[in-house]
Motif scaffolding. Structure first.
Motif, PDB file in Angstrom:
ATOM      1  N   ALA A 169      84.225  87.782  68.113  1.00 50.95           N
ATOM      2  CA  ALA A 169      82.777  86.297  68.366  1.00 50.95           C
ATOM      3  C   ALA A 169      84.027  85.400  69.186  1.00 50.95           C
ATOM      4  N   PHE A 170      85.343  85.141  69.293  1.00 51.27           N
ATOM      5  CA  PHE A 170      86.163  84.472  69.065  1.00 51.27           C
ATOM      6  C   PHE A 170      87.719  84.588  69.786  1.00 51.27           C
ATOM      7  N   SER A 171      87.889  84.195  70.496  1.00 49.92           N
ATOM      8  CA  SER A 171      89.024  84.553  71.669  1.00 49.92           C
ATOM      9  C   SER A 171      90.121  83.972  70.879  1.00 49.92           C
ATOM     10  N   GLU A 172      91.524  84.741  71.830  1.00 48.12           N
ATOM     11  CA  GLU A 172      92.272  84.604  70.152  1.00 48.12           C
ATOM     12  C   GLU A 172      93.186  82.589  70.266  1.00 48.12           C
ATOM     13  N   ASN A 173      92.841  82.111  71.778  1.00 49.61           N
ATOM     14  CA  ASN A 173      93.200  81.095  71.786  1.00 49.61           C
ATOM     15  C   ASN A 173      92.639  80.536  71.007  1.00 49.61           C
ATOM     16  N   GLU A 174      90.970  80.405  70.332  1.00 49.88           N
ATOM     17  CA  GLU A 174      90.653  80.101  69.220  1.00 49.88           C
ATOM     18  C   GLU A 174      91.228  79.871  68.367  1.00 49.88           C
TER      19      GLU A 174
END
Length: 453
Positions: free
Chosen positions: A322-327
């Protein structure tokens, strides 16, 4: 590190109960620990064992299955190939990743009938029809499904064995944990929700001194393995499976959490997506949850195939999907979830986790909604329906999942009024302590594993 799994006891039961008259097939999604538990069991419960990994098996090993009419030669070749002495009734043969070589699964019928050794098969996607259409599936095997590490097993891995026992005792007695202990346990549950139940993720997390990022790296590797499986194994409808898989966080972040095919395919119809959905469910990558139109007559009898929710099989994987690596890399996401401040997305994670816990008990997932034509919206929404599984005295357990401490119980009250004669107990899963209010049992999510296991 080694993670204690409940599957070990199930294998012990199989060995004791069948006494060599049946092989056991451990089914499960990729990376849930099937091979690890099979080999651990072999080392501790047998005088010797051979592990045949069909990802790596040589041509000689595969050709050896042409010798089933001469089993003395078959076992001699196997023993020489792996340099392991086999002892009648004291040795185990493991066929690992058996979906890669279905001929070995078919051979189980003759190997079990021979009676010399015990057999464990492990497989991912093993029951999907593409893998078995050319063989006779043996009746001489017992299927056991293996799921991700559950919350109790996670507590064991974290060295919290006594806490796990205490949770079970309090749930049985119907009393809350002391407030400080409740706060500690809710923190552990949120850790589990983020890390998930994939053994590699847990090992990385604990080995990194509770490093969420280390866990996330492992989970993203597993998600990529799933994507590879989708591309390879679902050839006829891989694009549809892939679209459903990648859009899961989007569905689950909506209020109703149902699959909306227009998000995937402008002209999509459920008749075109039944096989892709089946593939995701049967591979154990996902858990499907169908609408029950009339709980009075049983769930499966009034199942609505066109109204379906699709939960990811492991909630930790859902976080990484659901969430990007950056997030994730800047730690703010983890901080928000651990502090209970993620709003709508936290509800998605809580609901996925309860779906995961229900699926691990072997139960099918169902939900209920009622549309009010005057209000032009659903006026009753029940997240999950469980039953006592009785055919003669059918009773319902409606379950609502609340991720915040402030909520209403209107839907549950209306549902109870509508189906009062069928309801045994009603549950609300919430972040607060255990409490009994009138006819509703309110429990924290960390107690849920105690209810139906």
């Amino acid at each position: 590190m080694e993670i204690k799994r409940k599957m070990y006891q199930r294998l012990l039961n199989w060995k004791t109960e069948t006494k060599g008259t049946k092989a056991v097939l451990i089914e499960g999604a990729r990376r849930v620990g099937k091979s690890t538990i099979a080999e651990k069991f072999a080392k501790e419960q047998y005088k010797s064992y051979i592990l045949v990994d069909f990802n790596l098996a040589s041509k000689n090993v595969k050709n050896n299955f042409e010798n089933l009419a001469q089993l003395d030669i078959f076992f001699q070749n196997l023993s020489l190939e792996y340099n392991v002495r086999l002892y009648p009734r004291e040795s185990l043969i493991i066929f690992d990743e058996i979906q890669k070589f279905p001929r070995a699964r078919e051979a189980v019928k003759y190997l079990v009938a021979d009676g010399r050794y015990d057999y464990i098969e492990t497989g991912s996607l093993i029951s999907i029809k593409e893998n078995v259409e050319e063989i006779t599936v043996p009746s001489e095997e017992r299927k056991i499904k293996m799921y991700p590490v559950d919350f109790e097993e996670f507590l064991w891995a974290m060295g919290e064995d006594l806490l796990a026992e205490h949770i079970r005792a309090c749930c049985k007695e119907g009393k809350p944990l002391e407030q400080k202990t409740h706060a500690k346990t809710m923190r552990l549950f949120r850790e589990y929700m983020l890390v998930g139940g994939m053994p590699q993720s847990i090992v990385a997390y604990i080995g990194g001194n509770r490093d969420f990022y280390a866990s996330d790296v492992e989970k993203r590797d597993i998600l990529n393995l799933y994507r590879d499986d989708i591309r390879k194994a679902a050839r006829r409808y891989s694009s549809k499976v892939s679209a459903l898989f990648e859009n899961l966080p989007g569905y689950l972040s909506t209020h109703e959490k149902k699959i909306v095919l227009s998000h995937v395919d402008e002209d999509g119809r459920y008749s075109q997506y039944d096989e892709p959905l089946f593939w995701l469910d049967d591979s154990m990558i996902c858990n499907l949850c169908y609408k029950c139109n009339d709980p009075n007559v049983g769930f499966s009898l009034s199942k609505n195939d066109a109204a379906v929710k699709c939960y990811l099989g492991d909630t930790g994987l859902l976080v990484s999907l659901a969430f990007s690596e950056n997030e994730i890399s800047d730690q703010q996401l983890y901080k928000a979830i651990m502090g209970g401040r993620l709003s709508l997305n936290e509800g998605m994670l809580y609901e996925n986790m309860i779906a995961q816990m229900i699926a691990a008990t072997g139960r099918k997932l169902y939900f209920y909604t009622r549309y009010n034509t005057e209000k032009h919206r659903n006026d009753i929404e029940i997240d999950f329906l469980l039953s006592n599984e009785s055919k003669t005295s059918f009773k319902i357990y409606p379950i609502e999942v609340k991720s915040s401490k402030n909520y209403t119980t209107t839907s549950l009250s209306d549902f109870k009024e509508l189906f009062s004669r069928r309801i045994a107990k009603s549950y609300i899963i919430h972040p607060k302590s255990y409490m009994q209010e009138e006819s509703i049992t309110k429990i924290p999510p960390y107690m849920f594993f105690c209810l139906f296991s």
